[in-house]
Motif scaffolding. Structure first.
Motif, PDB file in Angstrom:
ATOM      1  N   SER A  59     -11.146  -1.035  -5.243  1.00 57.89           N
ATOM      2  CA  SER A  59     -10.597  -0.071  -4.283  1.00 57.89           C
ATOM      3  C   SER A  59      -9.782  -0.805  -3.206  1.00 57.89           C
ATOM      4  O   SER A  59      -9.893  -2.016  -3.042  1.00 57.89           O
ATOM      5  N   VAL A 105      -8.851  -0.815   0.863  1.00 60.85           N
ATOM      6  CA  VAL A 105      -9.159  -0.330   2.209  1.00 60.85           C
ATOM      7  C   VAL A 105      -8.031  -0.779   3.131  1.00 60.85           C
ATOM      8  O   VAL A 105      -7.745  -1.976   3.231  1.00 60.85           O
ATOM      9  N   GLY A 109      -1.748   5.676   7.282  1.00 67.69           N
ATOM     10  CA  GLY A 109      -1.916   6.973   6.615  1.00 67.69           C
ATOM     11  C   GLY A 109      -0.812   7.220   5.598  1.00 67.69           C
ATOM     12  O   GLY A 109      -1.074   7.711   4.488  1.00 67.69           O
ATOM     13  N   ALA A 166      -1.426   5.129   2.515  1.00 68.84           N
ATOM     14  CA  ALA A 166      -2.495   5.730   1.697  1.00 68.84           C
ATOM     15  C   ALA A 166      -1.950   6.929   0.917  1.00 68.84           C
ATOM     16  O   ALA A 166      -2.216   7.081  -0.283  1.00 68.84           O
ATOM     17  N   ASP A 167      -1.162   7.766   1.589  1.00 71.82           N
ATOM     18  CA  ASP A 167      -0.600   8.953   0.924  1.00 71.82           C
ATOM     19  C   ASP A 167       0.328   8.573  -0.225  1.00 71.82           C
ATOM     20  O   ASP A 167       0.511   9.344  -1.166  1.00 71.82           O
ATOM     21  N   GLU A 214      -7.771   4.386  -5.481  1.00 73.53           N
ATOM     22  CA  GLU A 214      -8.901   4.662  -4.590  1.00 73.53           C
ATOM     23  C   GLU A 214      -8.618   3.961  -3.258  1.00 73.53           C
ATOM     24  O   GLU A 214      -8.812   2.753  -3.141  1.00 73.53           O
ATOM     25  N   VAL A 215      -8.140   4.726  -2.289  1.00 74.77           N
ATOM     26  CA  VAL A 215      -7.705   4.131  -1.020  1.00 74.77           C
ATOM     27  C   VAL A 215      -8.415   4.828   0.144  1.00 74.77           C
ATOM     28  O   VAL A 215      -8.482   6.054   0.197  1.00 74.77           O
ATOM     29  N   THR A 216      -8.939   4.033   1.065  1.00 74.08           N
ATOM     30  CA  THR A 216      -9.465   4.615   2.303  1.00 74.08           C
ATOM     31  C   THR A 216      -8.796   3.913   3.483  1.00 74.08           C
ATOM     32  O   THR A 216      -8.317   2.781   3.368  1.00 74.08           O
ATOM     33  N   VAL A 217      -8.772   4.596   4.600  1.00 73.80           N
ATOM     34  CA  VAL A 217      -8.134   4.083   5.809  1.00 73.80           C
ATOM     35  C   VAL A 217      -9.204   3.913   6.883  1.00 73.80           C
ATOM     36  O   VAL A 217      -9.989   4.825   7.132  1.00 73.80           O
ATOM     37  N   GLU A 218      -9.239   2.733   7.479  1.00 72.25           N
ATOM     38  CA  GLU A 218     -10.243   2.457   8.509  1.00 72.25           C
ATOM     39  C   GLU A 218      -9.572   1.869   9.757  1.00 72.25           C
ATOM     40  O   GLU A 218      -8.632   1.084   9.653  1.00 72.25           O
ATOM     41  N   THR A 277     -13.171  -5.569  -2.856  1.00 73.41           N
ATOM     42  CA  THR A 277     -12.234  -4.613  -2.265  1.00 73.41           C
ATOM     43  C   THR A 277     -10.970  -5.364  -1.865  1.00 73.41           C
ATOM     44  O   THR A 277     -11.055  -6.512  -1.422  1.00 73.41           O
ATOM     45  N   TYR A 309      -8.140  -5.593   0.841  1.00 78.82           N
ATOM     46  CA  TYR A 309      -7.897  -5.149   2.218  1.00 78.82           C
ATOM     47  C   TYR A 309      -6.425  -5.260   2.554  1.00 78.82           C
ATOM     48  O   TYR A 309      -5.805  -6.306   2.326  1.00 78.82           O
TER      49      TYR A 309
END
Ligand SMILES: Cc1cc2nc3c(=O)[nH]c(=O)nc-3n(C[C@H](O)[C@H](O)[C@H](O)COP(=O)(O)O)c2cc1C
Length: 153
Positions: free
Chosen positions: A2, A4, A19, A22-23, A29-33, A47, A49
């Motif tokens: 994934s 991140v 954002g 990610a879009d 599989e992408v998340t934003v932190e 992961t 980064y």
């Protein structure tokens, strides 16, 4: 693997870029932190980064990235085997300190054994391009570098 996206911002630009990146990867599989809340203890070898970080003060990290950097420098985990990408943001009118904020993180990650993959992305707020357009133009090169490195993200 994934992805991140870790962003560090003072006034929201890096968050917006994170954002938009990610879009632009709907099939992954992408998340934003936010680096103001993400703890270095949460870093996982499996992961990828992707750092998106601006510059503030006099070539310094934005306040949103400081907690992450300070904690990482305090605990100094061995990050051999970790791989990451970097997109730095700044303004070339600050000619002596252009885009140096993200470089603090890049230097520390490298010192700790992690390996940067792909070209170091940059956005210059004095250019005609928006930060998101610059990041989206840079992204395909990063994804190609991931593939070339055998990283299935
Ligand atoms: C007070 C202030 C100081 C800044 N200092 C620098 C700097 O030293 N070097 C640089 O390249 N950009 C500098 N910048 C430009 C920002 O990094 C740039 O505008 C960036 O897009 C801001 O992103 P952010 O909203 O995510 O923090 C500075 C901006 C401000 C407002």
């Amino acid at each position: 693997m994934s992805i991140v996206i870790l962003y560090g911002t003072e006034s929201g630009n890096a968050e917006m870029v994170a954002g938009d990146l990610a879009d632009a990867m709907p099939d992954r599989e992408v998340t934003v932190e936010d680096m103001s809340v993400f703890e270095p203890e949460e870093l996982e070898e499996g992961t990828f980064y992707l750092f998106v970080c601006s510059t503030h003060g006099d070539g310094e990290l934005p306040s949103g990235a400081l907690p992450f950097w300070e904690e990482l420098d305090a605990i100094r985990p061995a990050l051999d085997g970790f791989r990451y990408g970097m997109f730095g943001m700044g303004d070339s009118t600050y000619s002596d300190t252009y885009s140096q904020g993200s470089e603090h993180i890049d230097r520390l990650m490298t010192e700790l054994g992690a390996q940067r993959v792909g070209e170091y992305g940059r956005h210059d707020a004095s250019s005609r391009q928006t930060a998101s357009d610059a990041a989206l133009a840079w992204l395909p090169g990063l994804l190609a570098a991931l593939e070339a490195a055998g990283i299935d993200a």
